[in-house]
Scaffold this active site. Structure first.
Site, short mmCIF file in Angstrom:
data_model
loop_
_atom_site.label_atom_id
_atom_site.label_comp_id
_atom_site.label_asym_id
_atom_site.label_seq_id
_atom_site.Cartn_x
_atom_site.Cartn_y
_atom_site.Cartn_z
N SER A 208 97.97 1.86 70.72
CA SER A 208 99.22 2.52 71.06
C SER A 208 99.56 3.61 70.06
O SER A 208 98.72 4.48 69.79
CB SER A 208 100.33 1.46 71.17
OG SER A 208 101.46 1.98 71.82
N ASP B 81 98.79 1.61 82.45
CA ASP B 81 98.78 0.25 81.90
C ASP B 81 100.19 -0.35 81.80
O ASP B 81 100.39 -1.35 81.12
CB ASP B 81 98.09 0.22 80.53
CG ASP B 81 98.88 0.93 79.43
OD1 ASP B 81 100.00 1.41 79.69
OD2 ASP B 81 98.37 1.02 78.29
N HIS C 132 99.30 -2.74 78.79
CA HIS C 132 99.33 -2.17 77.44
C HIS C 132 99.13 -3.26 76.39
O HIS C 132 98.30 -3.13 75.49
CB HIS C 132 100.67 -1.47 77.24
CG HIS C 132 100.71 -0.53 76.09
ND1 HIS C 132 100.09 0.70 76.09
CD2 HIS C 132 101.33 -0.62 74.88
CE1 HIS C 132 100.31 1.33 74.96
NE2 HIS C 132 101.06 0.54 74.20
#
Length: 304
Positions: A83, A248, A282
């Site tokens: 991320s 995602d 994610h």
């Protein structure tokens, strides 16, 4: 090194599942597995502007990588990000001499990040009134925090990727990535805050470059992910209608494709592979068993 404590920090930044998966194939914390946490409230600033938090992170990471290499036969290291960490490390690498990169970085494995931000991040920035009358304590804390974090500006959709595509839709007008300053003003940000977006965050997203080290990008797809927000009555304090696309759940496919274009088009990029994992969220990229197997396999391949 003293700045990054492997044992206490690498597990406490939502990476425990990945750490345990790596330990099962032979990695050991403090020996050949190290954590490099960062303060997610801050963000890299445009070249020439001071960013003490990011400068401190960069200095600590550079020394950690050098020390990790020395402890392991002077081999280059594999960087693994998730991320926002991918943005931090991409900017970090861009600011290091190419000779140093080629000496100390064997491979960059970047999970769950493209280039160009996400329309999803335009929602919490708009919800100033929601923070004053939160429906839950969590909503209030996140909204106050998101509006004050420098990192939220860095994660806004970039004109480089989205151009004039409408991302926020109201009855009276639409807002695209190129209209971001006007959108922030409409959402209640001051002139000084909008100026900080223009001068500190926007230049970073506009000038992201290929890392020029071998790289594998892994992203989830097949999960509904916000592409557009509809505040039809123009009330940014309310809950918008969400128009979903692919991604995602947080990072949409458009930014992943933009990453493929950016890195793949650079003739000086030595190696690049993009992997899309269906039906992976994610968070699931670093917690779901099937995704972790694929991630660990790529890390082992990069290390070999």
């Amino acid at each position: 090194m003293d700045d990054f404590s492997p044992r206490s920090l690498i597990r406490n930044v939502c990476m425990e599942g990945l750490v345990e998966a790596l330990e099962r194939v032979g990695y050991r914390e403090g020996e050949n597995l190290f954590g490099a946490p960062y303060d997610f409230r801050y963000a890299p600033a445009a070249p020439g502007l001071a960013s003490p938090a990011f400068s401190g992170f960069s200095s600590s990471l550079r020394h950690l990588m050098e020390r990790a290499s020395q402890r392991n036969g002077n081999k280059p290291v594999v960087l693994v990000t998730h991320s926002l960490g991918g943005l931090f490390d991409t900017v970090f690498l861009d600011q290091t001499p190419l000779r140093w990169r080629r000496r100390y970085v064997k491979h960059l494995v970047m999970l769950c990040l493209g280039v160009g931000g996400s329309p999803l991040n335009m929602w919490p920035l708009a919800s100033k009134a929601l923070a004053a009358n939160p429906t839950s304590l969590q909503a209030g804390v996140l909204t106050y925090g998101n509006r004050s974090f420098a990192s939220m500006f860095s994660l806004l959709p970039s004109p480089r990727v989205y151009g004039r595509t409408p991302l926020v839709i109201t009855r009276d007008r639409n807002y695209s990535a190129e209209d971001m300053a006007e959108y922030l003003t409409a959402a209640g940000f001051s002139e000084d805050e909008v100026a900080r977006y223009r001068t500190r965050a926007l230049p970073v997203t506009l000038n992201l470059r290929a890392p020029l080290v071998p790289m594998t990008a892994m992203n989830g797809i097949g999960v509904p992910t916000v592409d557009k927000l509809v505040f039809w009555d123009g009330n940014f304090s309310g809950k918008p209608q969400l128009v979903n696309g692919d991604g995602d759940g947080q990072i949409n496919l458009e930014t992943v494709l933009a990453l493929q274009r950016l890195v793949g088009a650079d003739p000086d990029q030595p190696y690049f592979k993009s992997i899309l994992i269906p039906n992976t969220t994610h968070k699931g990229m670093i917690s779901d068993e099937s995704a972790l197997k694929r991630v660990v396999s790529e890390i082992l391949g990069a290390s070999s």
